[in-house]
Motif scaffolding. Sequence first.
Motif, PDB file in Angstrom:
ATOM      1  N   HIS A  71      -7.539  -9.640 -10.459  1.00  0.00           N
ATOM      2  CA  HIS A  71      -5.967  -9.689 -10.146  1.00  0.00           C
ATOM      3  C   HIS A  71      -5.210 -10.873  -9.877  1.00  0.00           C
ATOM      4  O   HIS A  71      -4.260 -11.156  -9.789  1.00  0.00           O
TER       5      HIS A  71
ATOM      6  N   ARG B  45      -1.808  -9.447  -9.989  1.00  0.00           N
ATOM      7  CA  ARG B  45      -1.121  -8.618 -11.141  1.00  0.00           C
ATOM      8  C   ARG B  45      -1.360  -7.264 -10.323  1.00  0.00           C
ATOM      9  O   ARG B  45      -2.036  -6.881  -9.663  1.00  0.00           O
TER      10      ARG B  45
ATOM     11  N   GLU C 166     -12.438  -2.289  -5.345  1.00  0.00           N
ATOM     12  CA  GLU C 166     -11.547  -1.514  -5.866  1.00  0.00           C
ATOM     13  C   GLU C 166     -11.182  -2.171  -7.257  1.00  0.00           C
ATOM     14  O   GLU C 166     -10.891  -3.386  -7.571  1.00  0.00           O
TER      15      GLU C 166
ATOM     16  N   LYS D  85      -3.813  -0.397   5.927  1.00  0.00           N
ATOM     17  CA  LYS D  85      -4.416  -0.511   7.357  1.00  0.00           C
ATOM     18  C   LYS D  85      -4.431  -2.114   7.772  1.00  0.00           C
ATOM     19  O   LYS D  85      -4.185  -2.433   8.931  1.00  0.00           O
ATOM     20  N   VAL D  86      -4.673  -2.901   6.752  1.00  0.00           N
ATOM     21  CA  VAL D  86      -4.937  -4.287   7.079  1.00  0.00           C
ATOM     22  C   VAL D  86      -3.859  -5.094   6.284  1.00  0.00           C
ATOM     23  O   VAL D  86      -3.390  -6.225   6.726  1.00  0.00           O
ATOM     24  N   ARG D  87      -3.410  -4.692   5.065  1.00  0.00           N
ATOM     25  CA  ARG D  87      -2.409  -5.333   4.173  1.00  0.00           C
ATOM     26  C   ARG D  87      -1.128  -4.775   4.208  1.00  0.00           C
ATOM     27  O   ARG D  87      -0.796  -3.648   4.094  1.00  0.00           O
TER      28      ARG D  87
HETATM   29  N1  ATP Z   1      -3.642  -5.496  -7.957  1.00  0.00           N
HETATM   30  C1  ATP Z   1      -3.339  -4.327  -7.181  1.00  0.00           C
HETATM   31  N2  ATP Z   1      -2.405  -3.529  -7.703  1.00  0.00           N
HETATM   32  C2  ATP Z   1      -2.170  -2.342  -6.952  1.00  0.00           C
HETATM   33  N3  ATP Z   1      -2.463  -1.932  -5.679  1.00  0.00           N
HETATM   34  C3  ATP Z   1      -3.386  -2.928  -5.220  1.00  0.00           C
HETATM   35  C4  ATP Z   1      -3.934  -4.252  -5.885  1.00  0.00           C
HETATM   36  N4  ATP Z   1      -4.842  -4.856  -5.073  1.00  0.00           N
HETATM   37  C5  ATP Z   1      -4.933  -4.041  -4.061  1.00  0.00           C
HETATM   38  N5  ATP Z   1      -4.075  -2.693  -3.959  1.00  0.00           N
HETATM   39  C6  ATP Z   1      -4.009  -1.903  -3.105  1.00  0.00           C
HETATM   40  O1  ATP Z   1      -3.316  -2.556  -1.775  1.00  0.00           O
HETATM   41  C7  ATP Z   1      -3.713  -1.581  -0.535  1.00  0.00           C
HETATM   42  C8  ATP Z   1      -4.370  -2.815   0.603  1.00  0.00           C
HETATM   43  O2  ATP Z   1      -4.269  -2.357   1.500  1.00  0.00           O
HETATM   44  P1  ATP Z   1      -5.209  -2.256   2.799  1.00  0.00           P
HETATM   45  O3  ATP Z   1      -6.188  -3.080   2.258  1.00  0.00           O
HETATM   46  O4  ATP Z   1      -4.394  -2.590   3.999  1.00  0.00           O
HETATM   47  O5  ATP Z   1      -5.371  -0.797   2.646  1.00  0.00           O
HETATM   48  P2  ATP Z   1      -6.535   0.138   3.339  1.00  0.00           P
HETATM   49  O6  ATP Z   1      -6.472   0.281   4.612  1.00  0.00           O
HETATM   50  O7  ATP Z   1      -7.776  -0.427   2.778  1.00  0.00           O
HETATM   51  O8  ATP Z   1      -6.248   1.591   2.806  1.00  0.00           O
HETATM   52  P3  ATP Z   1      -5.088   2.350   2.372  1.00  0.00           P
HETATM   53  O9  ATP Z   1      -5.242   1.917   0.862  1.00  0.00           O
HETATM   54  O10 ATP Z   1      -5.688   3.770   2.371  1.00  0.00           O
HETATM   55  O11 ATP Z   1      -3.949   2.172   2.770  1.00  0.00           O
HETATM   56  C9  ATP Z   1      -4.705  -0.692  -1.204  1.00  0.00           C
HETATM   57  O12 ATP Z   1      -4.305   0.501  -1.151  1.00  0.00           O
HETATM   58  C10 ATP Z   1      -5.346  -0.948  -2.596  1.00  0.00           C
HETATM   59  O13 ATP Z   1      -5.735  -0.032  -3.394  1.00  0.00           O
END
Ligand code: ATP
Length: 287
Positions: free
Chosen positions: A69, A83, A190, A13-15
């Motif tokens: 990470h 990572r 997370e 949603k954000v990243r």
């Molecule tokens: N080091 C990492 N390795 C693998 N995945 C990661 C890592 N750090 C973050 N993520 C994942 O990257 C995503 C970040 O995206 P974002 O915060 O926009 O998603 P969100 O809106 O919270 O929800 P969703 O994960 O359901 O899309 C998350 O799914 C998170 O689990």
Amino acid sequence: MPETQATHVASGKVRELYALDDERLLLVASDRISTFDVVIPTDIPDKGRVLTGLSGFWFARTRQIVPNHLLALRDDGRSTECRRLEMLPLECVVRGYITGSGWKDYLATGEVCGHVLPKGLTESERLPQPLFTPSTKAQTGHDENITRDQAAELIGDRFEEVERTALDLYRFAAAHSESRGIILADTKFELGLDADGALVLADEAFTPDSSRFWPADRYSPGRAQRSFDKQYVRDYCESVGWDKTYPGPELPEEVVAETRAKYIEAFERLTGISFDEYVADPEVVLR
Ligand SMILES: Nc1ncnc2c1ncn2[C@@H]1O[C@H](COP(=O)(O)OP(=O)(O)OP(=O)(O)O)[C@@H](O)[C@H]1O
Ligand SMILES: [Mg+2]
């Protein structure tokens, strides 16, 4: 823009997530804002930089509790080289105060995620001790609070390590925030596992998107609190009668400006670093 050999792998949603190679990801935090799990059509300028800088600040300071990470912050202030992990299938929520969905659960059942709470708590009251209150990681829709047993089923025998780590992280960040005049009411992070099976903190950490920060000098239990998080945008969206389904409402200019100011104020108060200084050199938060 990410380097050309980076492959886009997912949009949150954000990243935006890019693979740099088999072991590394590039996490680019946009200026999108979501409320009630819906991405709002209006961006908040610099919000992605605030989230990235604050997460970097905390990553640099919590390594003694759990490794994380982070590999590097890029010059744009919104891109994190990290990572690539296998993420645990739950959201690690810690609550020091009773508010939000925890307050709703408490009113309905007297419990939060299986923790039986004292009778007669008022909204926003400080809990006798911080609680680990995990939730599911919904692919679509809303995360749901779960009990310790349900969480243990999801992650197996690591449950106690995860709970202890989450509580230690919360206590550390809450104490730092308190020294800056800010209450960390609750937070969500997370965790993932690296190739050796070690627990690693990932994603974002202690940002206004993932935490409720309350100015301590305005704290008064018995009601909802003013905050540095998205509550201001949530309140606006509710005030226009939005039904909380896509598409969300456009935000007027003054709501955008106020929200941006709140995110930047949270950054500056928590880090003690001016936001301009961060934009000039993102690595300042890691020192
Ligand atoms: N080091 C990492 N390795 C693998 N995945 C990661 C890592 N750090 C973050 N993520 C994942 O990257 C995503 C970040 O995206 P974002 O915060 O926009 O998603 P969100 O809106 O919270 O929800 P969703 O994960 O359901 O899309 C998350 O799914 C998170 O689990
Ligand atoms: Mg996220």
